[in-house]
Enzyme design. Structure first.
Site, PDB file in Angstrom:
ATOM      1  N   THR A  39     -20.322 -22.735  36.107  1.00  0.00           N
ATOM      2  CA  THR A  39     -20.121 -23.873  35.219  1.00  0.00           C
ATOM      3  C   THR A  39     -19.530 -23.418  33.893  1.00  0.00           C
ATOM      4  OG1 THR A  39     -22.019 -24.948  36.257  1.00  0.00           O
ATOM      5  CG2 THR A  39     -21.225 -25.896  34.207  1.00  0.00           C
ATOM      6  N   ASP A  40     -19.991 -22.290  33.381  1.00  0.00           N
ATOM      7  CA  ASP A  40     -19.402 -21.730  32.167  1.00  0.00           C
ATOM      8  C   ASP A  40     -17.930 -21.395  32.383  1.00  0.00           C
ATOM      9  OD1 ASP A  40     -21.480 -21.821  30.339  1.00  0.00           O
ATOM     10  OD2 ASP A  40     -22.240 -19.849  30.850  1.00  0.00           O
ATOM     11  N   ILE A  41     -17.626 -20.759  33.498  1.00  0.00           N
ATOM     12  CA  ILE A  41     -16.242 -20.362  33.778  1.00  0.00           C
ATOM     13  C   ILE A  41     -15.340 -21.593  33.881  1.00  0.00           C
ATOM     14  CG2 ILE A  41     -14.714 -19.252  35.456  1.00  0.00           C
ATOM     15  CD1 ILE A  41     -16.508 -17.303  33.937  1.00  0.00           C
ATOM     16  N   GLY A  71     -14.729 -23.044  30.527  1.00  0.00           N
ATOM     17  CA  GLY A  71     -13.715 -22.284  29.810  1.00  0.00           C
ATOM     18  C   GLY A  71     -12.311 -22.641  30.262  1.00  0.00           C
TER      19      GLY A  71
END
Length: 407
Positions: free
Chosen positions: A179-181, A184
């Site tokens: 989810t972070d990737i 980004g």
């Protein structure tokens, strides 16, 4: 610098993964990215180890491998903007920057006069990207957001893991902070769109990107399955909700993947597996029928696949035009001839006197290729350079700032 974004300067106030990932993509594309970090400690992920990068003597440094994954091609400037002088320096830098990335809690930077409303008066052309767990609005806006929490809240973990009733059943997070990737990546798309719009309007804008929004947007076909039926999808392990057979199968020496995408491929699979009759069986002749009779078909195929090794199956199925592949660990990934041919492992000299191994950018631009200018920086490695070149500070002024704990 000749990258596609070599005319762009980015002030990266973000930490951990989603924001730094966006900053690294922009840096790989040629942007000058100045990463602002807390004096003495820096980005939290600098300490998220082991493992740590080796120094020139082959010993562990204090630079965590985690930090290296998202901070290539950046300059590190230590600056304490909780102090008025630090805030002033940030504002001076903002006046010279095109983009600002931040992932503080909603309203967190307003206390320092570093929110979008304050900074756009200094630089109306500024593209200001805020990355948070839940966005700038809504009842959860002020909550801290972490990838793991959002994978759960946003539905991804309800789809990941073994089916109910099987041994080891239960929700499972994805093995990387996906989810972070993805956040980004969406943040990068938003920044590029805003920069393009600025070419026409002459002004920047505020971008509001939330982990929860991104997670739900990336549920893709699973979200559409629910919205069109009102039935929440269940965990299927490695199986696909809409295509059968499209999952892992046991071989004589491990497991491998078969990914049948149409009825013609299914017929070829049956022929290779010595089960041609299955292709004409009304229960399995169409994908719709195979989805309905998944529980009957998969055991029949699994009984056949255990008699050959993974390598044997892949050789046979590839010749027949049936999509398939191994399930590699990371040692096998980086030893794979295709991965090596594409140059996906690189090394860059670092400030420790050694070389840092890194994963290459997947972006291949024919006219403005990605350039690997420098390894992820040591904490404050470029403080003097940035303050002298961009703000015109003398060595004496920088020394005074260090003495005051501002730099």
């Amino acid at each position: 610098m000749t990258g596609a974004l070599s005319h762009i300067r980015v002030l990266d106030l973000s930490r951990v993964l989603a924001g730094p990932w966006a900053g690294q993509i922009l840096a790989d594309l040629g942007a000058e990215v100045i990463k602002v970090e807390r004096p003495g400690t820096g980005d939290d992920t600098r300490h998220w180890g082991p493992p740590f990068v080796k120094d020139a003597e082959g010993e562990d440094s204090r630079e965590a491998a985690y930090f290296q994954s998202a901070n290539r091609n950046k300059q590190s400037l230590t600056l304490d903007f909780t102090q008025p002088e630090g805030q002033r320096l940030v504002r001076e830098l903002v006046s010279q920057c095109d983009v600002l990335l931040e992932n503080f809690k909603v309203g967190g930077l307003a206390a320092y006069g570093l929110d979008y409303a304050s900074l756009k008066t200094i630089n109306p052309r500024l593209v200001y990207c805020s990355i948070t767990g839940f966005g700038q609005t809504g009842p959860y806006a002020k909550r801290a957001g972490y990838d793991f929490l959002v994978q759960g809240l946003g539905g991804l973990m309800s789809l990941t893991g073994r089916p109910e009733g099987e041994e080891g059943a239960g929700p499972v997070k994805v093995g990387v902070a996906l989810t972070d990737i993805l956040t980004g990546l969406y943040a990068t798309v938003g920044v590029l769109a805003a920069l393009n719009q600025r070419e026409q309007s002459g002004i920047g804008q505020h971008i509001d990107v939330a982990l929860l929004d991104v997670q739900i947007a990336c549920l893709a076909n699973q979200a559409m399955n629910y919205l069109n039926t009102g039935v929440a999808p269940k965990r299927l392990g490695n199986a696909h909700p809409n295509i059968v057979p499209y999952q892992d199968f046991p071989s004589a020496d491990g497991d491998f993947i078969i990914a049948v995408g149409n009825d013609g491929q299914f017929r070829k699979l049956c022929e290779v597996a010595g089960l041609p009759q299955l292709a004409d069986d009304p229960r399995f002749a169409s994908n719709k029928a195979r989805v309905a009779h998944r529980g009957e078909l998969i055991p029949l195929l699994r009984q056949a696949t255990v008699f050959k090794t993974t390598a044997e199956w892949i050789a046979l199925l590839e010749r027949a035009g049936v999509p398939c592949g191994p399930i590699n660990d990371l040692a096998q990934v980086f030893a794979d001839p295709q991965v090596q041919a594409r140059g996906l492992r690189i090394e860059l000299a670092n400030g420790l006197g050694s070389r840092t191994p890194l994963v290459a950018s997947p972006l291949r631009l024919s006219e403005t290729p990605v350039q690997y200018r420098n390894a992820p920086p040591l904490l404050g490695e470029h403080s003097e350079q940035v303050l002298q070149q961009h703000l015109g500070l003398s060595a004496e002024q920088i020394a005074a700032l260090r003495q005051a704990g501002v730099v």
